[in-house]
Write a protein that holds these residues in place. Structure first.
Motif, PDB file in Angstrom:
ATOM      1  N   ILE A  56     135.995  37.701 -56.455  1.00 39.29           N
ATOM      2  CA  ILE A  56     135.463  37.920 -57.804  1.00 39.29           C
ATOM      3  C   ILE A  56     133.943  38.036 -57.742  1.00 39.29           C
ATOM      4  O   ILE A  56     133.342  38.930 -58.374  1.00 39.29           O
ATOM      5  N   GLU A  57     133.318  37.156 -56.987  1.00 37.26           N
ATOM      6  CA  GLU A  57     131.860  37.199 -56.860  1.00 37.26           C
ATOM      7  C   GLU A  57     131.400  38.489 -56.177  1.00 37.26           C
ATOM      8  O   GLU A  57     130.404  39.096 -56.586  1.00 37.26           O
ATOM      9  N   LEU A  58     132.124  38.929 -55.161  1.00 33.13           N
ATOM     10  CA  LEU A  58     131.767  40.180 -54.480  1.00 33.13           C
ATOM     11  C   LEU A  58     131.935  41.369 -55.421  1.00 33.13           C
ATOM     12  O   LEU A  58     131.144  42.322 -55.372  1.00 33.13           O
ATOM     13  N   ASP A  59     132.943  41.326 -56.272  1.00 31.42           N
ATOM     14  CA  ASP A  59     133.163  42.421 -57.220  1.00 31.42           C
ATOM     15  C   ASP A  59     132.049  42.495 -58.268  1.00 31.42           C
ATOM     16  O   ASP A  59     131.806  43.554 -58.847  1.00 31.42           O
ATOM     17  N   LEU A  60     131.374  41.386 -58.516  1.00 38.57           N
ATOM     18  CA  LEU A  60     130.278  41.366 -59.491  1.00 38.57           C
ATOM     19  C   LEU A  60     128.979  41.926 -58.909  1.00 38.57           C
ATOM     20  O   LEU A  60     128.063  42.287 -59.651  1.00 38.57           O
ATOM     21  N   ASN A  62     126.408  44.503 -56.804  1.00 37.93           N
ATOM     22  CA  ASN A  62     126.173  45.938 -56.613  1.00 37.93           C
ATOM     23  C   ASN A  62     125.278  46.106 -55.387  1.00 37.93           C
ATOM     24  O   ASN A  62     124.511  45.227 -55.038  1.00 37.93           O
ATOM     25  N   GLU A  63     125.361  47.281 -54.768  1.00 36.61           N
ATOM     26  CA  GLU A  63     124.482  47.603 -53.634  1.00 36.61           C
ATOM     27  C   GLU A  63     123.058  47.743 -54.161  1.00 36.61           C
ATOM     28  O   GLU A  63     122.871  48.145 -55.305  1.00 36.61           O
ATOM     29  N   PRO A  64     122.022  47.607 -53.502  1.00 32.01           N
ATOM     30  CA  PRO A  64     121.888  46.899 -52.241  1.00 32.01           C
ATOM     31  C   PRO A  64     121.719  45.406 -52.498  1.00 32.01           C
ATOM     32  O   PRO A  64     120.979  44.993 -53.361  1.00 32.01           O
ATOM     33  N   LEU A  75     123.452  33.825 -38.634  1.00 30.34           N
ATOM     34  CA  LEU A  75     123.789  34.608 -39.823  1.00 30.34           C
ATOM     35  C   LEU A  75     123.585  36.086 -39.492  1.00 30.34           C
ATOM     36  O   LEU A  75     122.503  36.503 -39.074  1.00 30.34           O
ATOM     37  N   ILE A  76     124.640  36.885 -39.684  1.00 28.45           N
ATOM     38  CA  ILE A  76     124.592  38.315 -39.369  1.00 28.45           C
ATOM     39  C   ILE A  76     124.721  39.098 -40.678  1.00 28.45           C
ATOM     40  O   ILE A  76     125.623  38.823 -41.478  1.00 28.45           O
ATOM     41  N   PRO A  77     123.849  40.090 -40.904  1.00 27.60           N
ATOM     42  CA  PRO A  77     123.952  40.886 -42.131  1.00 27.60           C
ATOM     43  C   PRO A  77     125.276  41.673 -42.148  1.00 27.60           C
ATOM     44  O   PRO A  77     125.745  42.150 -41.125  1.00 27.60           O
ATOM     45  N   GLN A  78     125.844  41.780 -43.352  1.00 25.37           N
ATOM     46  CA  GLN A  78     127.118  42.488 -43.495  1.00 25.37           C
ATOM     47  C   GLN A  78     127.053  43.271 -44.805  1.00 25.37           C
ATOM     48  O   GLN A  78     126.558  42.766 -45.825  1.00 25.37           O
ATOM     49  N   GLY A  79     127.596  44.493 -44.791  1.00 22.57           N
ATOM     50  CA  GLY A  79     127.597  45.327 -45.985  1.00 22.57           C
ATOM     51  C   GLY A  79     128.582  44.809 -47.026  1.00 22.57           C
ATOM     52  O   GLY A  79     129.528  44.085 -46.719  1.00 22.57           O
ATOM     53  N   LEU A  80     128.371  45.204 -48.278  1.00 22.40           N
ATOM     54  CA  LEU A  80     129.212  44.768 -49.382  1.00 22.40           C
ATOM     55  C   LEU A  80     130.657  45.234 -49.195  1.00 22.40           C
ATOM     56  O   LEU A  80     131.596  44.453 -49.366  1.00 22.40           O
ATOM     57  N   ASP A  81     130.839  46.511 -48.841  1.00 20.33           N
ATOM     58  CA  ASP A  81     132.205  47.027 -48.645  1.00 20.33           C
ATOM     59  C   ASP A  81     132.917  46.317 -47.496  1.00 20.33           C
ATOM     60  O   ASP A  81     134.103  45.989 -47.593  1.00 20.33           O
TER      61      ASP A  81
END
Length: 144
Positions: A56-60, A62-64, A75-81
């Motif tokens: 739910i939080e990820l769906d809220l 937006n990029e970037p 900690l490794i950066p990861q894209g939203l998708d």
């Protein structure tokens, strides 16, 4: 065991009581299995809830946006998708595990119910056999 007349006979009551005890042991083992499965299910349900909240939080978002994945101490950066896909896959796995546990619980509870009926029947037969033996002994003592 010998009767007063010296006739040898097996003690059917002891054999039946031992069989009942064995079945009660099986019943308790199944109950312990069900308890373990229920504890595991509680953990899985908690994980499902947590991951649904993350989704739910990820769906809220937006990029970037900066999303990081904890990999060991880093900690490794990861894209939203990619994050959404990871959580979806995790939820699929958790739901399949939840389903598996629910089926196991249902199967073991059915086994428990069948075993309880069998134990009840065995105990009824044991009581009848005991009552018959008491009557037989009373009849023998009355005949003397």
């Amino acid at each position: 065991v010998r009767t007063k007349k010296g006739v040898s006979m097996t003690n059917q009551g002891q054999v039946m009581a031992s069989a009942v005890d064995n079945e009660i042991g099986k019943f308790r083992n199944i109950q312990e299995e069900v308890k373990k499965y229920r504890n595991d299910l509680a953990i899985v349900l908690k994980q499902e809830t947590e991951n649904e909240m993350v989704m739910i939080e990820l769906d809220l978002l937006n990029e970037p946006v900066g999303i990081f994945k904890l990999l060991g101490p880093v900690l490794i950066p990861q894209g939203l998708d990619e994050s959404r896909q990871t959580v979806r896959k995790r939820l699929e796995f958790i739901r399949s595990e939840k389903e598996r546990l629910q089926k196991k619980i249902a199967q073991r509870e059915n086994s428990c119910e069948e075993l309880a009926k069998r134990i009840g029947n065995m105990q009824a037969n044991l009581q009848k056999t005991t009552a018959d033996a008491v009557r037989q002994i009373q009849a023998q003592h009355g005949a003397q």
